[in-house]
Scaffold this motif. Structure first.
Motif, PDB file in Angstrom:
ATOM      1  N   GLU A   1      -5.951   7.845  -8.583  1.00  0.00           N
ATOM      2  CA  GLU A   1      -7.202   7.913  -7.830  1.00  0.00           C
ATOM      3  C   GLU A   1      -7.638   9.367  -7.674  1.00  0.00           C
ATOM      4  O   GLU A   1      -6.842  10.296  -7.766  1.00  0.00           O
ATOM      5  CB  GLU A   1      -7.061   7.276  -6.438  1.00  0.00           C
ATOM      6  CG  GLU A   1      -6.394   8.181  -5.407  1.00  0.00           C
ATOM      7  CD  GLU A   1      -6.692   7.771  -3.963  1.00  0.00           C
ATOM      8  OE1 GLU A   1      -7.598   6.953  -3.747  1.00  0.00           O
ATOM      9  OE2 GLU A   1      -6.002   8.279  -3.067  1.00  0.00           O
TER      10      GLU A   1
ATOM     11  N   ASP B   1     -12.788   8.065  -5.513  1.00  0.00           N
ATOM     12  CA  ASP B   1     -12.506   6.687  -5.128  1.00  0.00           C
ATOM     13  C   ASP B   1     -12.437   6.568  -3.614  1.00  0.00           C
ATOM     14  O   ASP B   1     -12.985   5.654  -3.031  1.00  0.00           O
ATOM     15  CB  ASP B   1     -11.175   6.243  -5.735  1.00  0.00           C
ATOM     16  CG  ASP B   1     -11.198   6.378  -7.234  1.00  0.00           C
ATOM     17  OD1 ASP B   1     -12.033   5.718  -7.862  1.00  0.00           O
ATOM     18  OD2 ASP B   1     -10.394   7.173  -7.782  1.00  0.00           O
ATOM     19  N   ARG B   2     -11.697   7.486  -2.996  1.00  0.00           N
ATOM     20  CA  ARG B   2     -11.601   7.465  -1.540  1.00  0.00           C
ATOM     21  C   ARG B   2     -11.835   8.874  -1.030  1.00  0.00           C
ATOM     22  O   ARG B   2     -11.829   9.835  -1.794  1.00  0.00           O
ATOM     23  CB  ARG B   2     -10.213   6.976  -1.107  1.00  0.00           C
ATOM     24  CG  ARG B   2      -9.970   5.499  -1.444  1.00  0.00           C
ATOM     25  CD  ARG B   2      -8.715   5.005  -0.762  1.00  0.00           C
ATOM     26  NE  ARG B   2      -7.572   5.829  -1.110  1.00  0.00           N
ATOM     27  CZ  ARG B   2      -6.504   5.966  -0.321  1.00  0.00           C
ATOM     28  NH1 ARG B   2      -6.443   5.370   0.849  1.00  0.00           N
ATOM     29  NH2 ARG B   2      -5.488   6.711  -0.713  1.00  0.00           N
TER      30      ARG B   2
ATOM     31  N   SER C   1       0.830  -1.193   0.000  1.00  0.00           N
ATOM     32  CA  SER C   1       0.000   0.000   0.000  1.00  0.00           C
ATOM     33  C   SER C   1       0.874   1.255   0.000  1.00  0.00           C
ATOM     34  O   SER C   1       0.575   2.235  -0.663  1.00  0.00           O
ATOM     35  CB  SER C   1      -0.938  -0.007   1.212  1.00  0.00           C
ATOM     36  OG  SER C   1      -0.472   0.844   2.224  1.00  0.00           O
TER      37      SER C   1
ATOM     38  N   GLU D   1     -10.479   8.100   7.036  1.00  0.00           N
ATOM     39  CA  GLU D   1     -10.299   7.910   5.604  1.00  0.00           C
ATOM     40  C   GLU D   1     -11.154   6.711   5.212  1.00  0.00           C
ATOM     41  O   GLU D   1     -11.141   5.699   5.899  1.00  0.00           O
ATOM     42  CB  GLU D   1      -8.827   7.635   5.309  1.00  0.00           C
ATOM     43  CG  GLU D   1      -8.497   7.502   3.846  1.00  0.00           C
ATOM     44  CD  GLU D   1      -7.055   7.037   3.653  1.00  0.00           C
ATOM     45  OE1 GLU D   1      -6.183   7.902   3.526  1.00  0.00           O
ATOM     46  OE2 GLU D   1      -6.830   5.822   3.635  1.00  0.00           O
ATOM     47  N   ARG D   2     -11.932   6.838   4.132  1.00  0.00           N
ATOM     48  CA  ARG D   2     -12.841   5.759   3.747  1.00  0.00           C
ATOM     49  C   ARG D   2     -12.783   5.536   2.244  1.00  0.00           C
ATOM     50  O   ARG D   2     -12.400   6.430   1.484  1.00  0.00           O
ATOM     51  CB  ARG D   2     -14.291   6.128   4.095  1.00  0.00           C
ATOM     52  CG  ARG D   2     -14.584   6.342   5.549  1.00  0.00           C
ATOM     53  CD  ARG D   2     -14.768   5.022   6.294  1.00  0.00           C
ATOM     54  NE  ARG D   2     -15.302   5.260   7.631  1.00  0.00           N
ATOM     55  CZ  ARG D   2     -14.551   5.652   8.677  1.00  0.00           C
ATOM     56  NH1 ARG D   2     -13.255   5.835   8.527  1.00  0.00           N
ATOM     57  NH2 ARG D   2     -15.108   5.869   9.850  1.00  0.00           N
ATOM     58  N   THR D   3     -13.230   4.353   1.835  1.00  0.00           N
ATOM     59  CA  THR D   3     -13.459   4.100   0.424  1.00  0.00           C
ATOM     60  C   THR D   3     -14.868   4.583   0.122  1.00  0.00           C
ATOM     61  O   THR D   3     -15.790   4.328   0.886  1.00  0.00           O
ATOM     62  CB  THR D   3     -13.354   2.595   0.122  1.00  0.00           C
ATOM     63  OG1 THR D   3     -12.078   2.157   0.592  1.00  0.00           O
ATOM     64  CG2 THR D   3     -13.467   2.326  -1.356  1.00  0.00           C
TER      65      THR D   3
ATOM     66  N   HIS E   1      -9.259  11.591  -4.873  1.00  0.00           N
ATOM     67  CA  HIS E   1      -9.414  11.513  -3.430  1.00  0.00           C
ATOM     68  C   HIS E   1     -10.116  12.778  -2.930  1.00  0.00           C
ATOM     69  O   HIS E   1      -9.600  13.878  -3.079  1.00  0.00           O
ATOM     70  CB  HIS E   1      -8.031  11.378  -2.786  1.00  0.00           C
ATOM     71  CG  HIS E   1      -8.084  10.944  -1.352  1.00  0.00           C
ATOM     72  ND1 HIS E   1      -7.417   9.839  -0.902  1.00  0.00           N
ATOM     73  CD2 HIS E   1      -8.733  11.462  -0.291  1.00  0.00           C
ATOM     74  CE1 HIS E   1      -7.649   9.697   0.405  1.00  0.00           C
ATOM     75  NE2 HIS E   1      -8.448  10.675   0.791  1.00  0.00           N
TER      76      HIS E   1
END
Lengths: 330, 509
Positions: B39, B216-217, B6, B229-231, B41
Motif C-alpha cells: 500500500e 490507498d490510506r 489486519s 487514519e482513513r481510507t 500510505h
C-alpha cells in the motif's frame, strides 16, 4: 565534458608553457631537461600523490613538510650514529610516519577536530622532534646511497631517468589506480562530496579518514627517503613550506580545494608546471627565484577562479526554476 | 477483516510513539501508525505537526522516549539510519541524500561495488546500474555525475538504491516538493510498481491532489498528536482539510461569529500597503492585496500554498518580478528587507530558530537587533538605551525569565517568540508581518500571543498574519485571504470570516 575541464585546462597550460619555454630556450625540449624535471621534483610529486587523496576527501595535511625533515634527520642518525642498515632504517621510518598519520586521522575523526588544526599541530610536532634529534645538517654516508645516486637509465638525447624519478612515476601510477579504480578511492571521493551523506550510505567514514591521513604521512615518509637520496644528508630545516607548494600543485592540477573532485593525472601535471617554471628561471639566469612563487601564485589564483566558475555553472544547470531561495534572512 | 487478520498484513506497526524534545516541546504524543504490505500510505500534516519527528523516530535518527516499532512482526530498535536500512526501512529525503560528485553507478553501488583483484569492475557496475534503473523506466548515462541530473532523476536513483538494498518499507519524505508535473508522474509510476511488488510505502506530502491520485490510506497528524487514519477512496476533500487544519467538528459548529472592530477601520482611507498584481514566477501568482492600519489581515492555506512567499514579497526578502507595491498610495520598489525596514515594516519569520533568533546572543541583544540595523551599525546604541528598550519590552510582553542578559536560546519557545516580536515592536513599525506566530509554543503562551496581536491592532498597526490554525486566524483577523496552489483564491470579510468558510475555500468544494 565539464567534469574534465579543469584537468584539460591544466594540461593545455602546461603544453603551452612548455612550448613557450622551448621557443625561448630550445634546449629545454630535450630528454635531459625533462628527466631532470622528474628527478628534481620527485619528493614533491610523491607528497602531492598523498595530498591529492587528502584534498579530494575534503581535508588538508599541513604536516608533510615537517615529516620530510623528521625522516631525513632520523635516517641520518639511524644510518650514521645508530649503525642500522639503510633498509632497516627505511622500514622503521615508514612505520613511524604511517602511525603518525593514522593518529592524526583518528583525532580528526573521533574528536571532530578540523584537519587544518590537527595537521598544523602535527606540523609543529614533527618539526620539533626533528630539531630535538639534531639541529645540524648530517651527511648520510652509505653504499646504498652512492648506488642509488649513480644508477640511471640512459635515454636518447642524453637524458637520465634516475631511481628517484622512477619512484615518483611509480607512486603516481599506483596512486592513480588506487584513487580511480578501487572502492577505497571511490570512498575518498564520497567523503569529499559529503561526510554525513557518506556515513548515511553505510560507508565506515572513520576507517577511511584514518587510512587517508596514514597514506599521506606514509608518502611524506617516502618523500623524505627520496629527499635524503637527493641531498645525501639529513637536516631539520628541510622542507619548510613544502606542504604549501604541494597543495598549490594539487589545486593547479584541477583538484577542488573543497573536496569531491580531482584526478591523479592533473596533480602530475600540476607538479610538472611548477618544475617547468623553475627550469625556465634557471635557464634565464637573470630572474630572481622568487618569480617561481609569483607565477605559482598567479596560476593558483587563476585556477581557483576557474573552479568557482565551473561549480557555479554546474549548480545553475541543475537547480530547477521552482526552487525557492532560503538563504535570505529578514 | 478481524483484528488478527489486519495485524497480519501490517508490515510496519507503530504503537504509542512519543517524543519530547529538550525544552519540553512535545513533538509526538502517543502516536499509532500502520503501513500494510503493498500500500501507499500518505502521512499528512502542517509544519510542526510531527511528521518529521515521526519519521526520525521510526528510523532511529532521533531516539524515541516511549512506544514500539514493529516491522514484519518483529520489534526493532534502530539507533541510526544505517540500522534502520539493515532492518528493511529505507528513507528517501526531500534533499536527496546521495553524493552529487560521484557517478550514478557509484552512488547506486557505493560500499558494495563489484571488484576483481581489488579493482572496481566499472563495466559490470555500469551494466548492473543500467539494468537496475531500466526497471524504473530510466535510461541515462550512469557514468555521469549524479549532480548533472534533475532532482527527479536523483530521487529515482535514491529510491533505486534503497530498493536494491532490499527494503520492505520505503519512506518518501516530500519527494515531490521540487518536481514538475511530468516528473511527479514518473515518480508515481515507480511507486505503483514498488507497491505491486508488495512494498509498503510511506508518502509524506502536502499536495492533496497527489494523495487522491496515488494513496490507498492516509494518516493525519496535528500538533504532535494523531488526528486519524482513513481510507483515501471516498474521503471528501473537505473532511481531509478539516482533519489537517480544523478542530474537531463540534468546535467548528460553535466557531465564534465576528463582530468586533469592523467599524473602527476607515474603509475610505488610503491603505497602508497595497499590492497590485504583485507576483513572482515559481513562488506566488500575481495577486492584489490591501492592508489598512488598525486591521488584521489573515493569510490562510495549506503548507506550500504560497502564504510565506506572499509575505516574503511584501517584505522584500524575495524580489517580485511583476506588479507593484504601494505604500500610502505611492509606488515603491523593495530591493531587500532593509528597504522594507526603512518604510516601517517588520517581519517575524516562521523558522524562529534559523531565521528569527540568534541563539547565542542575549535577550537584550536580540531585542535591539532590528533597531540597531535601522540606525546603521556605525552608530551603536548606547548601553543605557539598549537596557531601556530591552527592559521596557521584557515588562510589556512579560518575557520570562526577565533577565536581559540570558542567552535567548535558553528561553522557551513562547518567550523566544515574544522576544522576536519585541525586536520588531522596538522599531515602532506601522506594518507587521507575523508568519506562524504561535508555532511550537505552549498553550498559555499561545493565548498571550493572540491577545498581543489584538492589542497591537487596536493601537493602529497594520498586521498581516499567516497561520495554519484556522480557528485561531478567524478569532483575530478582520479579513482572511485564502491561498491554494500559489494563487490567492478567495478573500473573506466581515461575517464571512468563519472557520467553515475558510476551510471550504481551502478545500475548493
Amino acid at each position: 565534458m565539464r567534469r574534465h575541464l579543469p584537468v584539460l585546462v591544466t594540461t593545455v597550460v602546461f603544453l603551452l608553457g612548455f612550448l613557450f619555454c622551448a621557443i625561448q630556450y630550445p634546449n629545454i625540449a630535450s630528454t635531459r631537461v625533462v628527466m631532470n624535471l622528474f628527478t628534481d621534483n620527485a619528493f614533491l610529486g610523491i607528497l602531492a600523490v598523498g595530498m591529492t587523496f587528502v584534498i579530494i576527501s575534503g581535508g588538508i595535511d599541513l604536516s608533510v613538510g615537517s615529516v620530510i625533515a623528521f625522516t631525513t634527520v632520523f635516517l641520518a642518525l639511524a644510518i650514521g650514529n645508530w649503525g642500522l642498515s639503510p633498509g632497516m632504517a627505511f622500514v622503521l621510518v615508514l612505520g613511524i610516519t604511517a602511525l603518525f598519520g593514522a593518529a592524526m586521522g583518528a583525532i580528526i575523526h573521533h574528536f571532530e577536530v578540523p584537519p587544518f588544526i590537527v595537521t598544523l599541530a602535527g606540523m609543529f610536532l614533527a618539526r620539533g622532534v626533528a630539531f630535538l634529534m639534531s639541529t645540524e645538517s648530517l651527511p648520510i654516508d652509505a653504499a646504498l646511497y652512492q648506488e642509488v645516486a649513480s644508477f640511471s637509465i640512459h635515454l636518447p638525447g642524453g637524458g637520465r631517468l634516475r631511481i628517484i624519478g622512477m619512484m615518483m612515476l611509480l607512486v603516481f601510477l599506483l596512486g592513480g589506480i588506487v584513487l580511480h579504480y578501487t572502492r577505497f578511492g571511490t570512498n575518498v571521493f564520497a567523503l569529499g562530496g559529503g561526510r554525513t551523506t557518506t556515513a548515511l550510505m553505510g560507508v565506515r567514514v572513520g576507517r577511511i579518514t584514518v587510512a587517508i591521513y596514514m597514506l599521506s604521512s606514509l608518502l611524506a615518509g617516502l618523500a623524505g627517503i627520496v629527499f635524503s637520496f637527493y641531498t645525501a644528508s639529513g637536516y631539520s630545516l628541510t622542507g619548510v613550506g613544502v606542504e604549501l607548494d604541494t597543495i598549490a600543485a594539487v589545486v593547479i592540477g584541477g583538484t577542488l580545494l573543497s573536496g569531491g573532485a580531482g584526478t591523479m593525472f592533473g596533480t602530475f601535471i600540476g607538479i610538472m608546471i611548477q618544475g617547468l617554471i623553475q627550469t625556465y628561471i634557471t635557464f634565464d639566469g637573470s630572474l630572481s627565484s622568487w618569480w617561481i612563487k609569483i607565477v605559482t601564485g598567479l596560476l593558483l589564483f587563476l585556477f581557483i577562479v576557474l573552479q568557482q566558475l565551473l561549480t557555479h555553472l554546474a549548480r545553475r544547470a541543475t537547480t530547477g526554476a521552482g526552487e525557492k531561495d532560503t538563504q535570505a534572512r529578514p | 477483516m478481524n483484528q488478527a487478520e489486519s495485524e497480519a498484513s501490517d508490515l510496519l506497526r507503530i504503537r504509542r510513539l512519543s517524543k519530547t524534545y529538550p525544552g519540553g516541546f512535545r513533538a509526538l504524543k502517543t502516536v499509532d501508525f500502520t503501513v500494510r504490505a503493498g500500500e501507499i500510505h500518505a502521512l499528512l500534516g502542517e509544519n510542526g505537526a510531527g511528521k518529521s519527528t515521526l519519521i526520525k523516530t521510526i528510523t532511529g535518527i532521533t531516539l524515541r522516549d516511549d512506544g514500539e516499532v514493529w516491522l514484519d512482526g518483529r520489534e526493532i530498535h534502530p539507533r541510526n539510519g544505517e540500522e534502520a536500512q539493515a532492518a528493511g526501512i529505507a528513507t528517501v529525503y526531500q534533499e536527496v541524500a546521495l553524493l552529487p560528485n560521484l557517478s550514478v553507478a557509484q552512488n547506486l553501488f557505493l560500499g558494495r561495488q563489484p571488484t576483481r583483484f581489488g579493482l572496481v569492475r566499472e563495466g559490470e557496475m555500469g551494466r548492473r546500474s543500467r539494468q537496475l534503473l531500466q526497471g524504473f523506466g530510466l535510461d541515462i548515462d550512469v557514468s555521469a555525475p549524479l549532480g548533472e541530473f534533475s532532482v527527479a532523476v536523483q530521487h529515482i536513483v535514491a529510491i533505486a538504491r534503497a530498493v536494491d538494498l532490499s527494503a520492505k518499507v520505503l519512506i518518501l519524505d516530500e519527494p515531490t516538493a521540487s518536481l514538475d508535473a511530468r516528473e511527479v508522474e514518473v515518480l508515481f509510476t515507480v511507486m505503483r510498481q514498488l507497491k505491486s511488488q508488495g512494498m509498503g510505502i510511506v508518502f509524506v506530502t502536502h499536495f492533496l491532489d497527489q494523495v487522491h491520485a496515488i494513496c490507498d490510506r492516509l494518516t493525519v497528524l496535528r500538533n504532535g498528536g494523531l488526528v486519524g487514519e482513513r481510507t483515501v477512496a471516498g474521503l471528501p476533500r473537505m473532511e481531509l482539510v478539516r482533519m489537517m487544519l480544523g478542530r474537531d467538528l463540534e468546535a467548528v459548529e460553535t466557531a465564534r461569529s465576528r463582530s468586533h472592530r469592523d467599524t473602527v477601520v476607515d474603509r475610505g482611507a488610503v491603505p497602508a500597503v497595497q499590492a497590485v498584481g504583485l507576483g513572482k514566477h515559481g513562488a506566488v501568482a500575481p495577486f492584489d492585496m490591501i492592508l489598512r492600519e488598525g486591521e488584521v489581515l489573515g493569510l490562510s492555506g495549506l503548507l506550500g500554498s504560497g502564504r510565506t512567499e506572499t509575505a516574503r514579497l511584501i517584505f522584500g526578502v524575495d524580489r517580485a518580478d511583476q506588479g507593484e507595491l504601494r505604500v500610502d498610495g505611492t509606488s515603491v520598489r523593495l530591493l531587500g528587507p532593509r528597504d522594507a525596514l526603512r518604510l516601517g515594516f517588520g517581519f517575524c519569520p516562521e523558522e524562529r530558530k534559523t531565521e528569527g533568533i540568534v541563539a547565542e546572543l542575549s535577550v537584550r541583544e536580540n531585542i535591539i537587533l532590528a533597531l540597531q540595523a535601522r540606525a546603521g551599525w556605525l552608530r551603536p546604541l548606547s548601553r543605557k538605551r539598549q537596557d531601556e528598550v530591552a527592559d521596557r519590552f521584557i515588562k510589556l510582553l512579560d518575557i520570562r525569565p526577565d533577565d536581559p542578559d540570558k542567552p535567548i536560546g535558553l528561553l522557551s519557545g513562547g518567550n523566544q517568540q515574544k522576544a522576536v516580536l519585541a525586536r520588531w515592536l522596538a522599531t515602532g513599525p506601522r506594518v507587521l508581518i507575523l508568519d506562524e506566530p504561535t508555532r511550537g509554543i505552549d498553550v498559555g503562551a499561545h493565548a498571550e500571543i493572540i491577545r498581543l496581536i489584538r492589542k497591537l491592532c487596536d493601537e493602529g498597526l497594520a498586521l498581516l498574519v499567516i497561520s495554519s490554525e484556522v480557528e485561531e486566524i478567524v478569532s483575530y483577523a478582520d479579513r482572511v485571504t485564502v491561498l491554494r496552489d500559489r494563487h490567492h483564491v478567495a478573500e473573506l470579510t466581515g461575517d464571512e470570516v468563519t472557520e467553515q468558510r475558510v476551510l471550504t475555500s481551502i478545500a475548493a468544494t
